[in-house]
Motif scaffolding. Sequence first.
Motif, PDB file in Angstrom:
ATOM      1  N   PRO A  46     -18.865 -16.660 -34.767  1.00 46.83           N
ATOM      2  CA  PRO A  46     -19.033 -17.144 -33.418  1.00 46.83           C
ATOM      3  C   PRO A  46     -18.343 -18.829 -33.552  1.00 46.83           C
ATOM      4  CG  PRO A  46     -20.982 -16.217 -34.267  1.00 46.83           C
ATOM      5  CD  PRO A  46     -19.872 -16.005 -35.492  1.00 46.83           C
ATOM      6  N   SER A  47     -17.893 -19.312 -34.652  1.00 43.25           N
ATOM      7  CA  SER A  47     -17.290 -20.614 -34.401  1.00 43.25           C
ATOM      8  C   SER A  47     -15.868 -20.564 -33.631  1.00 43.25           C
ATOM      9  CB  SER A  47     -17.162 -21.116 -36.048  1.00 43.25           C
ATOM     10  OG  SER A  47     -18.044 -21.134 -36.652  1.00 43.25           O
ATOM     11  N   TYR A  48     -15.434 -19.350 -33.502  1.00 42.06           N
ATOM     12  CA  TYR A  48     -14.271 -19.219 -32.687  1.00 42.06           C
ATOM     13  C   TYR A  48     -14.255 -18.937 -31.212  1.00 42.06           C
ATOM     14  CZ  TYR A  48     -11.133 -18.711 -36.984  1.00 42.06           C
ATOM     15  OH  TYR A  48     -10.617 -18.922 -38.062  1.00 42.06           O
ATOM     16  N   ALA A 238     -26.550 -23.942 -39.878  1.00 44.52           N
ATOM     17  CA  ALA A 238     -25.493 -22.937 -39.889  1.00 44.52           C
ATOM     18  C   ALA A 238     -24.335 -23.394 -39.345  1.00 44.52           C
ATOM     19  CB  ALA A 238     -25.884 -21.554 -39.048  1.00 44.52           C
ATOM     20  N   ASN A 239     -23.142 -22.565 -39.482  1.00 46.51           N
ATOM     21  CA  ASN A 239     -22.030 -22.959 -38.545  1.00 46.51           C
ATOM     22  C   ASN A 239     -22.013 -22.802 -37.301  1.00 46.51           C
ATOM     23  OD1 ASN A 239     -22.081 -20.040 -39.111  1.00 46.51           O
ATOM     24  ND2 ASN A 239     -20.384 -19.974 -38.015  1.00 46.51           N
ATOM     25  N   GLY A 240     -20.964 -23.097 -36.398  1.00 46.48           N
ATOM     26  CA  GLY A 240     -20.972 -22.968 -35.001  1.00 46.48           C
ATOM     27  C   GLY A 240     -19.604 -23.655 -34.243  1.00 46.48           C
ATOM     28  N   PRO A 241     -19.558 -23.058 -33.161  1.00 45.42           N
ATOM     29  CA  PRO A 241     -18.350 -23.493 -32.307  1.00 45.42           C
ATOM     30  C   PRO A 241     -18.372 -24.862 -31.700  1.00 45.42           C
ATOM     31  CG  PRO A 241     -19.411 -22.119 -30.793  1.00 45.42           C
ATOM     32  CD  PRO A 241     -20.341 -22.123 -32.277  1.00 45.42           C
ATOM     33  N   GLY A 242     -17.376 -25.543 -31.322  1.00 42.68           N
ATOM     34  CA  GLY A 242     -17.385 -26.727 -30.329  1.00 42.68           C
ATOM     35  C   GLY A 242     -17.224 -27.846 -31.320  1.00 42.68           C
ATOM     36  N   ASP A 243     -17.608 -29.033 -30.387  1.00 39.33           N
ATOM     37  CA  ASP A 243     -17.487 -30.350 -30.970  1.00 39.33           C
ATOM     38  C   ASP A 243     -18.852 -30.746 -31.443  1.00 39.33           C
ATOM     39  OD1 ASP A 243     -17.880 -33.150 -31.505  1.00 39.33           O
ATOM     40  OD2 ASP A 243     -16.562 -33.563 -29.588  1.00 39.33           O
ATOM     41  N   ILE A 266     -23.895 -25.858 -43.231  1.00 42.74           N
ATOM     42  CA  ILE A 266     -22.517 -25.426 -43.975  1.00 42.74           C
ATOM     43  C   ILE A 266     -21.878 -25.554 -42.274  1.00 42.74           C
ATOM     44  CG2 ILE A 266     -21.034 -23.280 -43.971  1.00 42.74           C
ATOM     45  CD1 ILE A 266     -23.009 -22.167 -45.591  1.00 42.74           C
ATOM     46  N   CYS A 267     -20.751 -26.051 -42.351  1.00 43.22           N
ATOM     47  CA  CYS A 267     -19.364 -26.519 -41.544  1.00 43.22           C
ATOM     48  C   CYS A 267     -20.221 -27.195 -40.160  1.00 43.22           C
ATOM     49  CB  CYS A 267     -18.884 -25.054 -40.966  1.00 43.22           C
ATOM     50  SG  CYS A 267     -17.169 -25.363 -40.393  1.00 43.22           S
ATOM     51  N   LEU A 268     -20.401 -26.511 -39.019  1.00 42.48           N
ATOM     52  CA  LEU A 268     -21.005 -27.225 -38.130  1.00 42.48           C
ATOM     53  C   LEU A 268     -22.316 -27.945 -38.458  1.00 42.48           C
ATOM     54  CD1 LEU A 268     -20.390 -27.780 -34.906  1.00 42.48           C
ATOM     55  CD2 LEU A 268     -22.616 -26.677 -34.468  1.00 42.48           C
ATOM     56  N   GLY A 269     -23.229 -27.100 -39.398  1.00 47.04           N
ATOM     57  CA  GLY A 269     -24.358 -27.715 -39.934  1.00 47.04           C
ATOM     58  C   GLY A 269     -24.093 -28.899 -40.881  1.00 47.04           C
ATOM     59  N   HIS A 270     -23.188 -28.942 -41.503  1.00 44.62           N
ATOM     60  CA  HIS A 270     -22.460 -30.141 -42.405  1.00 44.62           C
ATOM     61  C   HIS A 270     -22.442 -31.135 -41.378  1.00 44.62           C
ATOM     62  CE1 HIS A 270     -19.850 -32.599 -45.086  1.00 44.62           C
ATOM     63  NE2 HIS A 270     -18.838 -32.304 -44.053  1.00 44.62           N
ATOM     64  N   GLN A 271     -21.750 -30.944 -40.528  1.00 43.63           N
ATOM     65  CA  GLN A 271     -21.054 -32.079 -39.465  1.00 43.63           C
ATOM     66  C   GLN A 271     -22.423 -32.659 -38.726  1.00 43.63           C
ATOM     67  OE1 GLN A 271     -18.568 -29.676 -37.378  1.00 43.63           O
ATOM     68  NE2 GLN A 271     -16.594 -29.970 -38.751  1.00 43.63           N
ATOM     69  N   ILE A 272     -23.334 -31.706 -38.303  1.00 42.72           N
ATOM     70  CA  ILE A 272     -24.366 -32.098 -37.718  1.00 42.72           C
ATOM     71  C   ILE A 272     -25.310 -33.280 -38.725  1.00 42.72           C
ATOM     72  CG2 ILE A 272     -26.566 -31.661 -36.757  1.00 42.72           C
ATOM     73  CD1 ILE A 272     -25.091 -29.376 -35.238  1.00 42.72           C
ATOM     74  N   GLN A 308     -12.242 -21.640 -44.956  1.00 44.91           N
ATOM     75  CA  GLN A 308     -12.429 -22.553 -44.112  1.00 44.91           C
ATOM     76  C   GLN A 308     -12.010 -22.114 -42.512  1.00 44.91           C
ATOM     77  OE1 GLN A 308     -11.758 -26.520 -44.987  1.00 44.91           O
ATOM     78  NE2 GLN A 308     -11.937 -26.340 -47.226  1.00 44.91           N
ATOM     79  N   ASN A 309     -12.761 -22.815 -41.796  1.00 47.98           N
ATOM     80  CA  ASN A 309     -12.645 -22.921 -40.196  1.00 47.98           C
ATOM     81  C   ASN A 309     -13.148 -23.720 -39.597  1.00 47.98           C
ATOM     82  OD1 ASN A 309     -12.540 -21.959 -37.717  1.00 47.98           O
ATOM     83  ND2 ASN A 309     -14.417 -20.630 -37.862  1.00 47.98           N
ATOM     84  N   HIS A 310     -12.559 -24.994 -39.593  1.00 54.58           N
ATOM     85  CA  HIS A 310     -12.992 -26.042 -38.708  1.00 54.58           C
ATOM     86  C   HIS A 310     -11.799 -27.030 -38.093  1.00 54.58           C
ATOM     87  CE1 HIS A 310     -12.679 -29.332 -41.732  1.00 54.58           C
ATOM     88  NE2 HIS A 310     -12.243 -28.420 -42.452  1.00 54.58           N
ATOM     89  N   GLY A 311     -12.038 -27.363 -36.826  1.00 53.98           N
ATOM     90  CA  GLY A 311     -11.334 -28.242 -36.105  1.00 53.98           C
ATOM     91  C   GLY A 311     -11.614 -29.857 -36.260  1.00 53.98           C
ATOM     92  N   PHE A 312     -13.024 -30.016 -36.557  1.00 55.13           N
ATOM     93  CA  PHE A 312     -13.515 -31.193 -36.516  1.00 55.13           C
ATOM     94  C   PHE A 312     -13.708 -31.768 -38.135  1.00 55.13           C
ATOM     95  CE2 PHE A 312     -14.291 -29.904 -32.355  1.00 55.13           C
ATOM     96  CZ  PHE A 312     -14.188 -31.236 -31.508  1.00 55.13           C
ATOM     97  N   ALA A 313     -14.054 -32.964 -38.526  1.00 57.71           N
ATOM     98  CA  ALA A 313     -14.385 -33.345 -39.845  1.00 57.71           C
ATOM     99  C   ALA A 313     -15.244 -34.647 -39.657  1.00 57.71           C
ATOM    100  CB  ALA A 313     -12.880 -33.735 -40.515  1.00 57.71           C
ATOM    101  N   TYR A 350     -16.820 -26.121 -45.995  1.00 54.30           N
ATOM    102  CA  TYR A 350     -16.293 -25.016 -46.154  1.00 54.30           C
ATOM    103  C   TYR A 350     -17.280 -23.988 -46.305  1.00 54.30           C
ATOM    104  CZ  TYR A 350     -17.345 -26.266 -50.971  1.00 54.30           C
ATOM    105  OH  TYR A 350     -17.903 -26.598 -52.183  1.00 54.30           O
ATOM    106  N   HIS A 351     -16.761 -22.761 -46.454  1.00 52.76           N
ATOM    107  CA  HIS A 351     -17.761 -21.754 -46.332  1.00 52.76           C
ATOM    108  C   HIS A 351     -18.003 -20.789 -47.751  1.00 52.76           C
ATOM    109  CE1 HIS A 351     -18.006 -21.453 -41.981  1.00 52.76           C
ATOM    110  NE2 HIS A 351     -16.707 -22.089 -42.070  1.00 52.76           N
ATOM    111  N   PRO A 352     -18.980 -21.302 -48.306  1.00 52.12           N
ATOM    112  CA  PRO A 352     -19.407 -20.485 -49.643  1.00 52.12           C
ATOM    113  C   PRO A 352     -19.503 -18.919 -49.239  1.00 52.12           C
ATOM    114  CG  PRO A 352     -21.191 -22.005 -48.829  1.00 52.12           C
ATOM    115  CD  PRO A 352     -20.017 -21.963 -48.018  1.00 52.12           C
TER     116      PRO A 352
HETATM  117  N1  LIG Z   1     -17.134 -22.948 -38.578  1.00 52.22           N
HETATM  118  C1  LIG Z   1     -17.756 -23.997 -38.095  1.00 52.22           C
HETATM  119  O1  LIG Z   1     -18.835 -24.425 -38.208  1.00 52.22           O
HETATM  120  C2  LIG Z   1     -16.780 -24.885 -37.302  1.00 52.22           C
HETATM  121  C3  LIG Z   1     -17.320 -26.327 -36.985  1.00 52.22           C
HETATM  122  C4  LIG Z   1     -16.748 -27.045 -35.677  1.00 52.22           C
HETATM  123  N2  LIG Z   1     -16.898 -26.258 -34.399  1.00 52.22           N
HETATM  124  C5  LIG Z   1     -15.213 -27.182 -35.972  1.00 52.22           C
HETATM  125  O2  LIG Z   1     -14.383 -26.725 -35.607  1.00 52.22           O
HETATM  126  O3  LIG Z   1     -14.897 -28.206 -36.859  1.00 52.22           O
END
Ligand SMILES: NC(=O)CC[C@H](N)C(=O)O
Length: 375
Positions: A46-48, A238-243, A266-272, A308-313, A350-352
């Motif tokens: 769903p992150s896509y 969890a992970n997830g799409p968008g900003d 993980i991923c979006l969860g890490h960013q949040i 990995q799958n992310h566009g933000f950091a 990243y994605h363990p």
């Molecule tokens: N896989 C994800 O959780 C992606 C996180 C966020 N949407 C990004 O692109 O960076």
Amino acid sequence: MTKRAVLALADGTTFEGRAFGASGETVGEVVFNTSMYGYQEILTDPSYVGQIVTMTYPEMGNIGANAGDEEAGLPHAVGMVVRSLTKTPSNWRSQETLDAYLARHGRVGIEGVDTRRLVRHLRTHGAQTGIISTENVSAAALSERARAAVSMEGLDLATGVSCKEPYLFTTPTPDVFLATGDKQPEPELKYDVIAYDYGLKRSMLQYLVDVGCRVTVVPSHFTAEQVLAKKPHGVFLANGPGDPAAVKGADRTVAALLGKVPVFGICLGHQIMALALGGRTYKMKFGHRGGNQPVKDLTTGKVEITAQNHGFAVDDASLKGKAVVTHINLNDGTVEGLAVPDARAFSVQYHPEASPGPHDARYLFSRFATLMAGS
Ligand SMILES: NC(=O)CC[C@H](N)C(=O)O
């Protein structure tokens, strides 16, 4: 008869190819993934949401599609770009062709594209909005429309894709996915974990169950009070799409949980989690997507090859005094993991769970269980 299709980028660059999957038009951020395999896990992640995914590996579709390889109930990527599509899959698990699978779900694809040229272009000029069309529309008109479409920055896509009601998840990883093919003993479910669903991948939940978690998945708007009332042993983001900075209320909710209960993101969860700590996130030029990203664990000096799958950091400097940067990406030095030991909280970009990709980092699920055992 094969139908012509066009991919037009917002900056006016266009690519000719052949249509596959559903006919019609699709708009999304055009990104690329360097994994050689696992196209179905990628498409259903769903992150896509809101993205058109280009596969750099030239041959796609060779193992067909099957329900067991889905990370969610449908392909979430809004389009797919491929160099060469295999029409005759060869795999005992295949139930239909990739072409039929995407057509059944109304997802538009384009094949026969010079993906090397496209990926070089995206690396030089950045990920950008594009349109795939199988209609007879001029490429210039498509680029014009791609330019007018909304960009990823500022978009809350997680709230829309999150579950609507809480539900219980207690299914471990199916034996077919274990490297040895051995039967796995039923895990004893010792930890009650609340998992925030920002657009999660099924495999993450299965790995949590494998290490002894009874998981209650909750919608992204679930409040910290509602979580704490359930007295969980730990909280998973969890992970997830968008900003990440646009996900409604998520940073405040996580801030209210930190320090009260162990947290793993993980991923979006890490960013949040970084935002909840007062850090900042930013949009990368073209992101990291693939199964070959080298990450260094700064606490042990060990290097992991990661999915990995992310566009933000997360911005390194913004974490100073708020969290420890535990992992960095060896390609570009960006933040790949953080921890707040006093709060029993840690997260990785990243994605363990891999899915698809290397399993080097799977131990992180056990690390979360250990953290809960000690609390
Ligand atoms: N896989 C994800 O959780 C992606 C996180 C966020 N949407 C990004 O692109 O960076």
